[in-house]
Write an enzyme that holds these catalytic residues in place. Structure first.
Site, PDB file in Angstrom:
ATOM      1  N   GLU A  30      29.937  38.129  -5.930  1.00 38.96           N
ATOM      2  CA  GLU A  30      29.904  37.744  -4.510  1.00 38.96           C
ATOM      3  C   GLU A  30      28.517  37.048  -3.921  1.00 38.96           C
ATOM      4  OE1 GLU A  30      30.706  41.241  -1.903  1.00 38.96           O
ATOM      5  OE2 GLU A  30      32.424  42.028  -3.336  1.00 38.96           O
TER       6      GLU A  30
HETATM    7  C1  FAD Z   1      32.349  40.678 -13.612  1.00 38.36           C
HETATM    8  C2  FAD Z   1      32.433  39.649 -12.608  1.00 38.36           C
HETATM    9  C3  FAD Z   1      33.614  39.841 -11.446  1.00 38.36           C
HETATM   10  C4  FAD Z   1      33.953  38.975 -10.739  1.00 38.36           C
HETATM   11  N1  FAD Z   1      35.072  39.218  -9.748  1.00 38.36           N
HETATM   12  C5  FAD Z   1      35.565  37.976  -9.213  1.00 38.36           C
HETATM   13  C6  FAD Z   1      36.774  37.994  -8.377  1.00 38.36           C
HETATM   14  O1  FAD Z   1      37.317  39.100  -8.386  1.00 38.36           O
HETATM   15  N2  FAD Z   1      37.279  36.897  -7.745  1.00 38.36           N
HETATM   16  C7  FAD Z   1      36.774  35.769  -7.956  1.00 38.36           C
HETATM   17  O2  FAD Z   1      37.169  34.728  -7.323  1.00 38.36           O
HETATM   18  N3  FAD Z   1      35.524  35.558  -8.419  1.00 38.36           N
HETATM   19  C8  FAD Z   1      34.918  36.526  -9.020  1.00 38.36           C
HETATM   20  N4  FAD Z   1      33.753  36.553 -10.013  1.00 38.36           N
HETATM   21  C9  FAD Z   1      33.102  35.262  -9.994  1.00 38.36           C
HETATM   22  C10 FAD Z   1      31.526  35.401  -9.179  1.00 38.36           C
HETATM   23  O3  FAD Z   1      31.826  35.428  -7.980  1.00 38.36           O
HETATM   24  C11 FAD Z   1      30.810  34.209  -9.698  1.00 38.36           C
HETATM   25  O4  FAD Z   1      30.572  34.485 -11.143  1.00 38.36           O
HETATM   26  C12 FAD Z   1      29.691  33.817  -8.831  1.00 38.36           C
HETATM   27  O5  FAD Z   1      30.274  33.195  -8.005  1.00 38.36           O
HETATM   28  C13 FAD Z   1      28.681  32.838  -9.849  1.00 38.36           C
HETATM   29  O6  FAD Z   1      29.342  31.748 -10.372  1.00 38.36           O
HETATM   30  P1  FAD Z   1      29.035  31.645 -11.787  1.00 38.36           P
HETATM   31  O7  FAD Z   1      29.114  32.686 -12.809  1.00 38.36           O
HETATM   32  O8  FAD Z   1      29.908  30.434 -12.398  1.00 38.36           O
HETATM   33  O9  FAD Z   1      27.514  30.965 -11.975  1.00 38.36           O
HETATM   34  P2  FAD Z   1      27.058  29.448 -11.559  1.00 38.36           P
HETATM   35  O10 FAD Z   1      27.708  29.242 -10.284  1.00 38.36           O
HETATM   36  O11 FAD Z   1      27.099  28.663 -12.764  1.00 38.36           O
HETATM   37  O12 FAD Z   1      25.349  29.857 -11.232  1.00 38.36           O
HETATM   38  C14 FAD Z   1      24.399  30.233 -12.339  1.00 38.36           C
HETATM   39  C15 FAD Z   1      23.090  30.373 -11.622  1.00 38.36           C
HETATM   40  O13 FAD Z   1      22.720  29.278 -10.774  1.00 38.36           O
HETATM   41  C16 FAD Z   1      22.313  29.816  -9.520  1.00 38.36           C
HETATM   42  N5  FAD Z   1      22.800  28.750  -8.593  1.00 38.36           N
HETATM   43  C17 FAD Z   1      23.753  28.018  -8.257  1.00 38.36           C
HETATM   44  N6  FAD Z   1      23.777  27.127  -7.506  1.00 38.36           N
HETATM   45  C18 FAD Z   1      22.746  27.126  -6.818  1.00 38.36           C
HETATM   46  C19 FAD Z   1      22.011  26.715  -5.580  1.00 38.36           C
HETATM   47  N7  FAD Z   1      22.309  25.936  -4.927  1.00 38.36           N
HETATM   48  N8  FAD Z   1      20.679  27.306  -5.521  1.00 38.36           N
HETATM   49  C20 FAD Z   1      20.093  28.015  -6.378  1.00 38.36           C
HETATM   50  N9  FAD Z   1      20.666  28.797  -7.249  1.00 38.36           N
HETATM   51  C21 FAD Z   1      22.033  28.331  -7.703  1.00 38.36           C
HETATM   52  C22 FAD Z   1      23.167  30.977  -9.253  1.00 38.36           C
HETATM   53  O14 FAD Z   1      22.379  32.026  -8.574  1.00 38.36           O
HETATM   54  C23 FAD Z   1      23.041  31.450 -10.563  1.00 38.36           C
HETATM   55  O15 FAD Z   1      21.916  32.192 -10.879  1.00 38.36           O
HETATM   56  C24 FAD Z   1      33.286  37.465 -10.645  1.00 38.36           C
HETATM   57  C25 FAD Z   1      32.328  37.520 -11.887  1.00 38.36           C
HETATM   58  C26 FAD Z   1      31.953  38.301 -12.560  1.00 38.36           C
HETATM   59  C27 FAD Z   1      31.214  38.229 -13.716  1.00 38.36           C
END
Ligand code: FAD
Length: 823
Positions: free
Chosen positions: A501
């Site tokens: 989220e």
């Molecule tokens: C257990 C679990 C349940 C989930 N459930 C759902 C669901 O039901 N539906 C759904 O659609 N999604 C779901 N998600 C997805 C979740 O919302 C995403 O994992 C989240 O949005 C982060 O994306 P990412 O993991 O690809 O990380 P990335 O986007 O690759 O981010 C990696 C890191 O970079 C940082 N970062 C990225 N951009 C910036 C910026 N501009 N400035 C500073 N820092 C930045 C982030 O804070 C993070 O620390 C789930 C994820 C998990 C792990």
């Protein structure tokens, strides 16, 4: 000296007018009057004349629109349009979606505390309370977290059934559609209690009541969609999930590559217009068991079947699980917290336009829809989960620190452990106030865009600190997994809340202050809107009105920040009683400082500010801690100012203030325009940085509250599952606390006797026999000591297993979705 008097008088009147935010004509009239009075009282005539001319030079152009508009406002409007931050469509949507509640006062530099204190106390209805005491308590009793996380990697069938039949999935669905129609506050309390026994259960229940098909249908669904789906979602006939994230779109969710092409296709035997979807999603909670998939994709109409627009934009649809081409069922394994979560794929999956949420009318409005309702779920699921986890960790760690003895003392008596216990107590107090106040804002009908990001970020971060400290205090007891371990799974699952989220680093550095500065600032959004008006005359007039309001506001904040800094915020109007008034005054100071820093940063950096994430993150910390401290004060008032809670309030308050000063000094020391940073330091910290971390004495009092039964501890534990039953080791340990304390004098007497009488018996029972025989303890005391031994054993013991039992049941055949797609 008399030469300086008129200028000093002018400066003083200006400062007083700025402090009290007097209007421009009032300031000018007051200044003129004071100058005349000074002259009549003998001030130097020439000096008074110069001061008067100076006053006229500033006041006249400002007071006369004929001069002000063309010669001051118009050039400033030109400059402003140049530095104006460019807002992407996404940001524009996000800004327009949120409402502004008390957090707007924090940005005002002069908070009207009545806006906060006049809010009604958060209250549950009788039906909501009965649900908590009935089905929620029962679901907690049914929960065997070890069985769920280790043996089954799922909830047992009877729990799924119980959840569905008791309409846990329909808490947010209105009663007319067969749901429970609960308030956000009730939703918060349910998730909080469930998370105190199992994060798997709380996420299973939390997700359908957060952003997903039900919430979206309630807001945007066609009547037909609502009539069909909402009753089925409410009673669990449909299990929903919501799929936005994919391998190539995580935090930057608007960049989803998943697409739908508008085309003709077959649906229930008829040829209809619809979309052919191709998607690759991952991390989707409940996907493996979902029967109804909410899907976000970008919609294209290459053949112009719907109109002229080819790229229609992000669109949301509902896909029944059994739709041809949908691949679902495999699972991810999120950090030993095996709630149902997995990938979803589809290639050329056809659905009719009637499956778009809201129908064709909402095609392309998906992002706006998501952002408009995002804050509601974000205010509840994760903050409540963090609150439940932190509260139970606080009470059970307090009990454990009393029961567990080393070097002849309860470990909680050692200062090192006490320090960690105090952090747990203070953080748990802050988390629970923050989570509840944000849920209460949603209950009042707000769409708290900024508080929801604050709550999401800080509740999960503080909970991480709580669980880390709790693990350290428990030592090996926290590390050895098994049915007796009530911390390990929470510790493992903590990063999940940090990531989902809106991942925390991004939430802090981009969203909290980024949205807050524009949405909550009393002038910025108005100025931006004024500067964008099409009619040049209206644009100039509107801009003028807001600009001068803004300038007065900025001057006032500078004066207030300096005054509060010089006086240590000891004076000034503030609510509260003799105990809390100084707290409100401190918050007045940091509110003025935040407003000053926000204006200076925007003025100096303009549109570049949003790329200065370190500055934005630090200013976000100030805003967040102001909000957290306010939430704690409101809660203290709502609970009728309980004196017993003061150590918790004081610890958490000093911690928040210290964090604000650390953030402010970091922002100033690293301010991108160095001379401005130095100048601002003089206004913000004229006497240097003064705030300190909570003192050891205060920490001692806060920690002590966790280690014995008392009303403050009960209030902190309120709303979590502490029933002592076989599957709730934390509840059992908590229930021992009173008896353990009662037995302590007998234990001390017995241990002293053992030492002084040179006892030969080695086993505990033989020692007790001897104690009774020799008359150091009586029969009742012996029973008390035996019971103490049993309770201590239950508290400190850990599990062991046959090797076989630890082996994973299934043969793992991982299949990586990204590689699959590329292949
Ligand atoms: C257990 C679990 C349940 C989930 N459930 C759902 C669901 O039901 N539906 C759904 O659609 N999604 C779901 N998600 C997805 C979740 O919302 C995403 O994992 C989240 O949005 C982060 O994306 P990412 O993991 O690809 O990380 P990335 O986007 O690759 O981010 C990696 C890191 O970079 C940082 N970062 C990225 N951009 C910036 C910026 N501009 N400035 C500073 N820092 C930045 C982030 O804070 C993070 O620390 C789930 C994820 C998990 C792990």
């Amino acid at each position: 000296m008399s030469i300086a008097i008129p200028f000093i008088a002018l400066l003083l009147v200006g400062a007083i007018a700025a402090y009290h935010r007097l209007r421009l004509p009032v300031w000018a009239a007051l200044s003129a009057t004071v100058l005349v009075a000074a002259w009549m009282l003998g001030a130097n005539g020439a000096a008074t004349l110069v001061a008067g001319l100076l006053l006229a030079l500033v006041a006249v152009p400002l007071l006369l629109p004929q001069i002000r508009l063309p010669f001051i406002t118009a050039p400033l409007l030109k400059f402003y349009t140049r530095i104006l931050p460019t807002l992407s469509e996404t940001e524009q949507v996000a800004l327009e979606a949120g409402t502004v509640g008390f957090e707007g006062e924090l940005f005002s530099g002069k908070p009207d505390w009545h806006v906060l204190l006049d809010q009604p106390r958060p209250m549950l209805t009788a039906q909501e309370q009965a649900f908590l005491d009935g089905p929620v308590e029962q679901l907690c009793r049914m929960t065997n977290d070890w069985e769920i996380t280790h043996v089954l990697a799922d909830l047992p069938p009877e729990m799924w059934e119980f959840i569905k039949t008791n309409r846990f999935f329909g808490m947010i669905v209105p009663k007319e559609y067969g749901g429970l129609g609960f308030s956000a506050l009730a939703n918060h309390k349910v998730i909080q209690k469930l998370s105190s026994i199992s994060s798997v259960v709380s996420s299973t229940v939390g997700v359908p009541n957060s952003l997903g098909p039900a919430e979206l249908l309630m807001h945007y669904g066609t009547q037909e969609q609502k009539d069909h789906y909402l009753p089925r979602l409410a009673n669990g006939r449909e299990v929903p999930c919501f799929a936005l994230t994919g391998p190539f779109a995580g935090s930057d969710a608007t960049s989803i590559p998943d697409f739908g092409i508008v085309t003709m296709g077959d649906w229930n035997g008829a040829k209809v217009v619809g979309v052919k979807l191709t998607f690759d999603k991952r991390y989707i909670t409940l996907a493996p068991v979902a029967t109804l998939i909410g899907l976000a994709f970008r919609m294209y109409d290459p053949d112009g079947l719907l109109g002229d627009k080819r790229d229609i934009g992000i669109t949301l649809a509902l896909l029944p699980r059994d739709t041809d081409g949908v691949e679902v069922g495999r699972r991810h394994f999120p950090l030993n917290s095996p709630f149902q979560n997995g990938p979803l794929h589809g290639r050329e999956v056809f659905i009719p336009l009637s499956q778009l949420i809201g129908g064709e009318a909402y095609a392309g409005k998906g992002w706006q829809m998501l952002v408009e309702v995002l804050s509601i779920g974000r205010s509840i699921t994760l903050p409540s989960t963090a609150s439940g986890g932190a509260k139970i960790a606080a009470v059970v760690t307090g009990a454990y620190a009393r029961i567990r003895k080393q070097f002849g003392l309860s470990i909680g008596r050692f200062e090192g452990v006490e320090e960690a216990l105090a952090r747990i107590a203070g953080n748990a107090y802050a988390i629970s106030a923050l989570a509840e106040s944000t849920a209460a804002a949603v209950s009042r009908g707000e769409n708290p865009a900024v508080p929801s990001t604050i709550a999401k970020y800080h509740c999960t971060e503080m909970a991480r600190e709580v669980i880390r400290d709790a693990m350290d205090i428990h030592g090996g007891k926290g590390i050895i997994l098994g049915p007796k371990n009530y911390l390990g799974r929470g510790w493992q699952a903590t990063p999940i809340g940090i990531t989902v989220e809106g991942a925390n680093i991004m939430t802090r550095s981009l969203m909290i202050f980024g949205q807050g500065a524009i949405l909550c600032h009393p002038w910025v959004l108005k100025e931006m809107k004024a500067a964008a008006l099409p009619d040049p005359d209206e644009r100039l007039r509107e801009f003028d009105r807001n600009l001068f309001g803004h300038i007065g506001f900025a001057i006032s904040n500078a004066v207030r920040a300096l005054w509060f800094g010089l006086t240590g915020a000891r004076f000034g109007k503030a609510p509260g009683d003799s105990y809390t008034r100084r707290y409100y005054r401190k918050l007045n100071r940091y509110s003025a400082t935040l407003a000053l820093m926000a204006d200076t940063s925007m003025l100096m950096l303009g549109g570049k500010l949003k790329f200065k994430e370190s500055l934005s993150g630090r200013l976000g910390d100030v805003l967040s801690n102001l909000y957290i401290a306010s939430a704690m004060l409101k809660r203290y008032e709502d609970q009728d100012r309980p004196v017993a809670d003061q150590p918790l309030l004081a610890w958490a308050f000093h911690d928040a203030v210290n964090k604000m000063e650390i953030a402010l000094s970091g922002a100033l020391r690293n301010f991108p325009v160095r001379p401005v940073g130095w100048l601002m330091w003089l206004l913000v910290f004229p006497l240097g940085r003064r705030a300190q971390a909570p003192s050891d004495r205060l920490g001692h009092r806060a920690a002590a509250l966790l280690m014995s039964p008392n009303e403050a501890r009960d209030r902190l534990a309120d709303g979590v599952f502490t029933t002592p039953c076989a599957t709730n080791p934390a509840g059992r340990i908590d229930s021992y606390l009173a008896k353990v304390i009662l037995a302590e004098p007998v234990e001390r007497k017995f241990l002293k006797a053992l030492k002084t009488h040179n006892i030969e018996a080695l086993s505990f029972s033989a020692q007790l026999d001897e104690g009774v025989r020799e008359g150091w303890i009586n029969g009742d005391e012996r029973r008390q000591l035996e019971e103490l031994r049993e309770m201590t054993l239950d508290a400190i013991s850990v599990d062991d297993f046959d090797s076989e039992q630890l082996r994973a049941g299934g043969v793992a055949e991982p299949q990586e979705s990204l590689r699959r797609e590329v292949a």
